[in-house]
Write an enzyme that holds these catalytic residues in place. Sequence first.
Site: not given
Length: 396
Positions: A17, A111-112
Amino acid sequence: MSAADADDSRTPFLHVDLDAFFASVELLDNPALAGKPVVVGGLGPRSVVSAANYEARRYGVNSAMPMALALRRCPNAVVVPVRMARYAELSRQVMSIFDDMTPLVERLGIDEAFLDVSGATKLLGSPRTVAQLLRARVLTETGLTCSVGVASTKFVAKLASGRSKPNGLLVVPADETLEFLHPLPISALWGVGPATEAQLKRLGLNRVADVAQTPLDVLQGALGPALALKLHSLANGIDPRSISLEREEKSIGHETTFSFDVTDQLEIRRALLRQADDVAARLRRADVVARTVVLKLRYSDFSTVTKSRTLAEPTNVGRRIYEEALAAFDALGAAGKRVRLIGVRAEQLGAGGGSLGLWDPDEEWREAELAVDEVTARFGKGMLRPAALVKPPTAG
């Protein structure tokens, strides 16, 4: 919490993350913002917070909060507009690093991601070592930090990454899964929202351990069979889900459209070698081999031809793929023709890792390409290339 140096070969799942991603990109591009509370979003009457850095979060500012409320809580916040194109650009760079390390990447937005590094451990070391290497590459190549959780299941890996924030790494050894899970509040379980939490608390269940120790039929009576089974399993450390890929690749290929029509045979050979190496590297990352090599050519008049060659033994060696593609090029009688596009594709994919027999004609090339794979995983593409791809300096 597990020991700072915990490691376990039975923990193949990583959850990665990026830390306060949008806000971190703004700080990366404007270092003058460092140390200040930064909020990403608009200033209109109905604007909401898209992201906030950790300095702003200390004031109680969070994503999806009305901007007006955020500024009441943190009047000195610096508000910057959303720049989605820039965030997407850096996200692609980060995801490319993940793809370098394993083909088993499940993207969860910008984003992860979840990664299964079972195959990567053979090349790069233990799951913890892979996670450390991944974090170092993301920082070096993008300037961003990320938090990584490592565990035997996806669910626990995601919880671990959250516990390691910001800019941390937490490994939960397989044998310590329940020790990690059971003290957590029931809201940590996937699928437990406010309504379900209230139902569980009415049963006197407050911690994950309480759910784990409650008979399944009691949970089913309160929650229904599907949700009860899910939560009971998660509370006991059971999560059978694997990495979910967008699609199963039935072929792996690479194409190049030249900026101008090409007749130079050396330039065409270089393109074929580059493509064959790229295709082979992707085959190896996916731990598969190919039995058929397909060459695709598009000429200056936009006519397109293909030629396939079936191998006696399946391969994931770039040199073998290159030689087959070159033979296909010769068989098409393409020499001297003006080529606009050239492509190499591997088909009839099968599982890798099988026996190579008593004699492997590609042994030396295979070992050399595996060495390149290791350098690529550690330092990125382009650090090592076949000499044929290095153009001599122009005299001047």
